[in-house]
Design an enzyme around this catalytic site. Structure first.
Site, short mmCIF file in Angstrom:
data_model
loop_
_atom_site.label_atom_id
_atom_site.label_comp_id
_atom_site.label_asym_id
_atom_site.label_seq_id
_atom_site.Cartn_x
_atom_site.Cartn_y
_atom_site.Cartn_z
N HIS A 15 28.04 32.98 60.22
CA HIS A 15 28.94 33.87 60.94
C HIS A 15 28.09 35.05 61.41
O HIS A 15 28.17 36.15 60.87
CB HIS A 15 30.05 34.32 59.98
N ARG A 29 35.09 29.41 66.87
CA ARG A 29 35.13 29.23 65.41
C ARG A 29 35.54 27.79 65.15
O ARG A 29 36.48 27.28 65.78
CB ARG A 29 36.13 30.19 64.78
N LYS A 88 45.20 14.94 71.13
CA LYS A 88 45.16 13.60 71.72
C LYS A 88 43.85 12.87 71.40
O LYS A 88 43.62 11.77 71.87
CB LYS A 88 45.31 13.70 73.24
N ARG A 141 40.72 39.21 62.28
CA ARG A 141 39.77 40.20 62.80
C ARG A 141 38.80 39.65 63.85
O ARG A 141 38.62 40.25 64.89
CB ARG A 141 38.92 40.80 61.68
N THR A 142 38.18 38.52 63.53
CA THR A 142 37.14 38.06 64.45
C THR A 142 37.76 37.74 65.80
O THR A 142 37.25 38.16 66.84
CB THR A 142 36.41 36.83 63.86
C1 NCD Z 1 35.41 35.64 57.06
C2 NCD Z 1 35.22 34.26 57.66
O1 NCD Z 1 36.05 33.79 58.42
O2 NCD Z 1 34.19 33.69 57.34
N1 NCD Z 1 36.34 36.41 57.74
C3 NCD Z 1 35.90 37.11 58.84
O3 NCD Z 1 35.57 36.55 59.84
N2 NCD Z 1 35.83 38.42 58.73
C4 NCD Z 1 35.55 35.67 55.60
C5 NCD Z 1 36.61 34.84 54.95
O4 NCD Z 1 37.39 34.16 55.60
O5 NCD Z 1 36.64 34.91 53.73
#
Ligand code: NCD
Length: 311
Positions: free
Chosen positions: A137, A109, A88, A58-59
């Site tokens: 997040h 991320r 590398k 999703r993100t």
């Molecule tokens: C979450 C995350 O990556 O922190 N997912 C998200 O971005 N919606 C929650 C998770 O991975 O449990």
């Protein structure tokens, strides 16, 4: 000029009550624009890097979709640990300087707590934290707060329940910090004893939110405005046996919902869910994790990108 122009978003702590409502207003405005051509002009000519060192559905895709709907192009790195110079041995600091030369913003991320802050220190371009280890997040918290605001018409005086992995869950950390901006909220925290909210976060947010730790689903009060369920974060465990032991400590069943839910309750989950919500709950209209919550995510991210990047 808005407060966000060219800024990083690393932690929800950076935001004030006013900032949050500015983002909500921009979100409402952007979702009203139905003409795709109008949207495409907003970030025309911009390039946005999506650098995702950890898996994401999703993100990643909501940021990609948000960028493209606004006319930006994306430089997409899913899995840089296998496909970039990381293999590398290139440092994060070097990679960030390279990507910031090629693009106008970096959405990242990373598996390491604090990585987004390090990235931001190495570039003048805006960095958006899309999850750093078990840290934060912030854009998930914004979409969660927006979703709660839309459904409950307020972010004050609410009663909520947050369940699951409160120790490693970065969405939980950001959501609680987000709630601590608003007065008179009570949040019940339900988790296995091993996965309690970290002490520092508990202490900081309990100055603003009434936090009540519970250890059995029988203690859930019946007057909650929202339930926010989360998965146990398998990837943060060094001992998988430990994970197996506690992964399904709290399951949202139909029976529990009948007993403790009320008709106005909303049920949320940041996703992915991996067995901690009974499948049948998905059909309940109160369960909005596969509906409003993910849709709002895209619009909130469009609003944020527009505020940070549009000229
Ligand atoms: C979450 C995350 O990556 O922190 N997912 C998200 O971005 N919606 C929650 C998770 O991975 O449990």
């Amino acid at each position: 000029m808005n407060d966000f122009k060219n800024s990083d978003l690393i932690s929800i702590d950076q935001l004030s009550n006013k900032n949050i409502f500015e983002i909500f207003k921009a979100t409402d405005q952007i979702r009203k624009i139905k003409d795709p051509k109008k949207l495409l002009n907003i970030l025309k000519g911009k390039i946005i890097t999506l650098l995702f060192y950890e898996p994401s559905s999703r993100t990643f895709s909501s940021f990609a979709s948000a960028s493209k709907r606004l006319g930006a192009q994306t430089l997409e790195y899913q899995n840089p640990t296998q496909t970039s110079s990381y293999v590398k041995g290139e440092s994060l600091e070097d990679s960030i300087q390279v990507f910031s030369t090629y693009s106008d913003a970096i959405i990242m991320r990373h598996f390491q707590n604090g990585a987004a802050k390090i990235a931001a220190d190495y570039t003048q371009k805006p960095v958006i934290n899309a999850g750093d280890g078990s840290g934060e997040h912030p854009t998930q918290a914004l979409l969660d707060l927006y979703t709660i605001y839309k459904k409950c018409k307020s972010l004050k005086g609410l009663t909520g329940l947050i369940t699951g992995d409160l120790l490693y869950g970065r969405t939980v950390h950001s959501l609680l910090k987000g709630f601590s901006i608003f007065p008179n909220n009570t949040i019940y925290l339900l988790s296995p004893k091993e996965l309690k909210l970290p002490k520092e976060i508990f202490q900081t947010v309990s100055n603003k939110i009434k936090l009540i730790e519970i250890y059995s689903d029988q203690e859930i009060p019946e007057n909650c405005n929202f339930w926010y369920w989360t998965r146990v974060q398998k990837e943060r465990f060094s001992d998988l046996k430990e994970y197996e032991k506690i992964k399904t400590s709290f399951i949202l069943t139909k029976k529990l919902l009948q007993k403790k839910g009320n008709k106005n309750l909303i049920i949320m989950h940041p996703l992915p869910k991996v067995g901690e919500i009974e499948l049948e709950i998905d059909k309940d209209p109160r369960a909005i994790y596969l509906r409003d919550q993910i849709q709002n995510g895209m619009y909130v991210r469009m609003a944020l990108l527009k505020m940070i990047l549009s000229t």
